[in-house]
Design a protein around this motif. Structure first.
Motif, mmCIF file in Angstrom:
data_model
loop_
_atom_site.group_PDB
_atom_site.id
_atom_site.type_symbol
_atom_site.label_atom_id
_atom_site.label_comp_id
_atom_site.label_asym_id
_atom_site.label_seq_id
_atom_site.Cartn_x
_atom_site.Cartn_y
_atom_site.Cartn_z
ATOM 1 N N THR A 60 60.942 69.618 -8.936
ATOM 2 C CA THR A 60 60.778 67.923 -9.015
ATOM 3 C C THR A 60 61.998 67.282 -9.030
ATOM 4 O OG1 THR A 60 58.835 68.467 -10.633
ATOM 5 C CG2 THR A 60 59.619 66.390 -10.480
ATOM 6 N N ILE A 85 57.522 60.169 -14.784
ATOM 7 C CA ILE A 85 58.903 60.243 -14.552
ATOM 8 C C ILE A 85 59.569 58.907 -14.159
ATOM 9 C CG2 ILE A 85 60.933 61.458 -13.769
ATOM 10 C CD1 ILE A 85 58.915 63.872 -13.053
ATOM 11 N N PHE A 86 59.122 58.578 -12.925
ATOM 12 C CA PHE A 86 59.971 57.125 -12.581
ATOM 13 C C PHE A 86 59.163 55.963 -13.387
ATOM 14 C CE2 PHE A 86 60.248 60.750 -9.600
ATOM 15 C CZ PHE A 86 61.695 60.616 -9.768
ATOM 16 N N VAL A 122 59.233 73.969 -12.745
ATOM 17 C CA VAL A 122 58.503 72.760 -12.248
ATOM 18 C C VAL A 122 59.703 71.778 -12.119
ATOM 19 C CG1 VAL A 122 57.134 71.070 -13.241
ATOM 20 C CG2 VAL A 122 56.637 73.317 -13.336
ATOM 21 N N GLU A 160 51.989 62.747 -16.205
ATOM 22 C CA GLU A 160 52.134 63.442 -14.815
ATOM 23 C C GLU A 160 53.253 63.168 -14.122
ATOM 24 O OE1 GLU A 160 47.893 63.081 -13.090
ATOM 25 O OE2 GLU A 160 47.784 61.343 -14.519
ATOM 26 N N GLY A 161 53.502 63.537 -12.726
ATOM 27 C CA GLY A 161 54.534 63.354 -12.225
ATOM 28 C C GLY A 161 55.108 62.130 -12.104
ATOM 29 N N ASN A 162 54.268 60.883 -11.752
ATOM 30 C CA ASN A 162 54.881 59.744 -11.408
ATOM 31 C C ASN A 162 55.257 58.946 -12.891
ATOM 32 O OD1 ASN A 162 52.041 60.223 -12.212
ATOM 33 N ND2 ASN A 162 51.607 57.968 -11.667
ATOM 34 N N LEU A 176 54.739 67.350 -19.211
ATOM 35 C CA LEU A 176 54.621 67.326 -17.942
ATOM 36 C C LEU A 176 53.164 68.191 -17.698
ATOM 37 C CD1 LEU A 176 55.484 65.541 -15.427
ATOM 38 C CD2 LEU A 176 56.831 67.705 -14.817
ATOM 39 N N ASN A 177 52.354 67.302 -16.938
ATOM 40 C CA ASN A 177 50.977 68.132 -16.616
ATOM 41 C C ASN A 177 50.721 67.562 -15.358
ATOM 42 O OD1 ASN A 177 48.726 69.796 -16.995
ATOM 43 N ND2 ASN A 177 48.530 69.196 -19.154
ATOM 44 N N VAL A 178 49.135 67.928 -15.095
ATOM 45 C CA VAL A 178 48.821 67.721 -13.622
ATOM 46 C C VAL A 178 47.327 66.675 -14.192
ATOM 47 C CG1 VAL A 178 48.995 69.721 -12.523
ATOM 48 C CG2 VAL A 178 46.861 69.639 -13.909
ATOM 49 N N GLY A 179 47.285 66.266 -15.437
ATOM 50 C CA GLY A 179 46.551 65.036 -15.798
ATOM 51 C C GLY A 179 46.871 64.768 -17.085
ATOM 52 N N LYS A 190 43.525 69.626 -19.716
ATOM 53 C CA LYS A 190 44.158 69.696 -18.226
ATOM 54 C C LYS A 190 45.584 70.750 -18.491
ATOM 55 C CE LYS A 190 41.758 66.877 -15.624
ATOM 56 N NZ LYS A 190 41.962 65.951 -15.027
ATOM 57 N N GLY A 191 45.683 71.515 -17.205
ATOM 58 C CA GLY A 191 47.061 71.995 -17.275
ATOM 59 C C GLY A 191 46.695 73.570 -17.461
#
Lengths: 358, 358
Positions: B240, B222-223, B236, B218-220, B182-185, B190-191
């Motif tokens: 989340t 997950i779903f 985190v 990235e966060g999206n 899980l990261n920001v890009g 990144k990260g």
């Protein structure tokens, strides 16, 4: 009094096809606004002509020969494309020709260019990105940082709290907005070392009657609307924002699929159309478009890259309001009052390409 | 072959009123299961009597005189209440009387007691909490850590990746599940520093054909279900998870309100009832109840504190499956293969109350 915004018309997934219709619609709603449209002049003029706004009295076109692509490395955006629409739009703010700038372009590039062109405010170590989430109280939850700073120290988070508080107060016309510190539990002993130390700094401000610090909040408090502002580092903020966007999209897809599954569900959806419209409206990300890049010597707003014209217009409205409500002046005053200018901090040397790694 | 689970029947918001009906229903569905119900004997027997299961052949009642309250400090749960239902249930696993333990009690207490009673596995520095999120591919996304470790080093995240991979593989009968960091890009650059260093460790395992490391997510994601397993630190992960729960609750509330707003929307909802049921089902958190405490010398599962009987039964089912599919043995094997037992790491002294600050 007229407020002028500069718009990076080439930014975002759709460029001028979105930004110019949004600009014209915005001017129709906002008689006190004027706009400087920045980008490839021929393209912008053709689009204005198509939309019958070629000679709009409150529109100026400013040519910029280059465009920062959504996937350009920071290095390219910052050092190679010195005549990009993004950079020229930010320079308009620096030169006092515009009171705020709006771009739907690459976030990391916009932050890096803004830091380079405008510089950070006195007393601020790192600018932050402040966005808005919807909440159950039907109000906005302001949240920062959403990704500009992935490694934060307590004094950075403290600065985010001060800036978020000022922005909320100015934009939402609310005295003393409540500040929550995003954490894994509400008790003071919870959290990692950085967050625990930040809590102490915020408690001190609260005790002195300066910031309205509520205490720790958890992930669910973002959508409950427990506090007006939520402070976190850019790693947590970015992951949470994207997770929420992802879950929202997932739910929208499932709803669309299920209501279209058979004639019966389609009829039901038609009859309950008012409910579905309201549901969509409550979670419509367009209403929350327009994140602030806070802590710069000038106002810069970031629209979502995939924004449509309606959504981009919201970002323009937010930039306009920030200028109208003197956010920049209020930030300066509050920062001078609350953020001590210690020698060790002012001595921090910024990296060549600043901390932004979004 | 019978698999025995020990249940902390007093844990959670509703205690035995939920755990015992769930236990009886679970036994009806799972002929190979036996249960040890742990708690205040008189209360448990009364509940069994009420439910006409007083002499169920696969139920044993084990008395424990104390109950860990949902808001008990760790100190109290761990040191004062030595005869708590939670602790006795975990001891059943240590003593080999049960193959796995399930509790809906206080997460931090359950983790602390489990670490104290069972100890961590050889090669694991810190146990982690692995939970499940729904995704758009209609499959589960396993995510860890969800809150046991708020300050992590790269080798901790690496261990979480190994453990998550084994759990997914065993429980979902999938060889070589994909692991996302899980990261920001998505780019390697990144990260924050910890995440970047973790990426390197995971790439090395991938290059050696050991872990199926997909890269940054990235966060999206997950779903979206981009990867089977998502690794992050407990800060985190916890934020989340709670943000997703909060947004889900918000959406459910808005839907309920809007469909009940007037006769027309109510009729629409009735007609489209099948769609609404499917939507609720896709996002029903009950289906994902039962987080694993991974990295202990025994299987421990945590149910959501507010679980109803249906939901608690899912947690029992997950604990049963973990025992049936030999998760513990597979973990040992994979950890021995992938996690180097370096002297500096084995020398780490654990704090009196271990790192868990959930």
């Amino acid at each position: 009094m007229t407020i002028t915004l500069s718009i990076d018309c080439m930014g975002g997934d759709h460029g001028s096809a979105i930004t110019i219709p949004a600009a014209i619609s915005f001017l129709a709603h906002e008689p006190e606004a004027a706009l400087i449209l920045v980008g490839l002049e021929a393209e912008l003029r053709a689009e204005l002509k198509r939309l019958k706004a070629y000679s709009h009295p409150r529109i100026t076109v400013q040519h910029a020969a280059e465009v920062v692509a959504m996937d350009d490395p920071l290095e390219v955006a910052l050092r190679r494309k010195k005549d990009s629409s993004m950079r020229v739009a930010v320079e308009m703010v620096k030169d006092g020709k515009a009171q705020a700038c709006v771009s739907a372009g690459n976030t990391a590039a916009l932050m890096a260019i803004s830091r380079y062109v405008l510089k950070t405010m006195q007393g601020v170590d790192r600018p932050a990105i402040c966005g808005i989430m919807p909440n159950q109280k039907n109000g906005p939850t302001y949240m920062l940082d959403l990704g500009a700073n992935v490694d934060c120290e307590p004094h950075h988070l403290h600065q985010f709290a001060v800036m978020g508080s000022v922005l909320f107060s100015a934009m939402e016309r609310t005295a003393r907005p409540t500040i929550g510190l995003l954490n894994v539990g509400t008790e003071d002993i919870k959290g990692n070392e950085v967050v625990k130390a930040t809590g102490k700094l915020l408690q001190e401000d609260h005790a002195r009657g300066k910031l309205n610090f509520y205490g720790n909040v958890e992930g669910n408090d973002i959508f409950k609307g427990t506090t007006d502002v939520i402070v976190c580092d850019g790693f947590v903020g970015n992951v949470t924002l994207k997770a929420a966007e992802g879950l929202g999209r997932f739910m929208k897809d499932v709803m669309n699929t299920e209501f279209r599954r058979n004639p019966l569900t389609m009829i039901g959806a038609l009859i309950a159309g008012g409910a579905l419209k309201q549901i969509r409206n409550r979670f419509n990300p367009s209403r929350y478009n327009g994140a602030s890049l806070l802590g710069l010597r000038g106002l810069v707003f970031k629209s979502h890259g995939s924004a449509d014209a309606y959504s981009f217009e919201w970002a323009l409205k937010r930039a306009f309001d920030a200028a109208k409500y003197n956010v920049q002046e209020q930030l300066s005053a509050m920062i001078a009052e609350l953020i001590p200018c210690t020698p060790d901090r002012s001595a921090v040397i910024e990296p060549a390409v600043p901390g932004s790694t979004i």
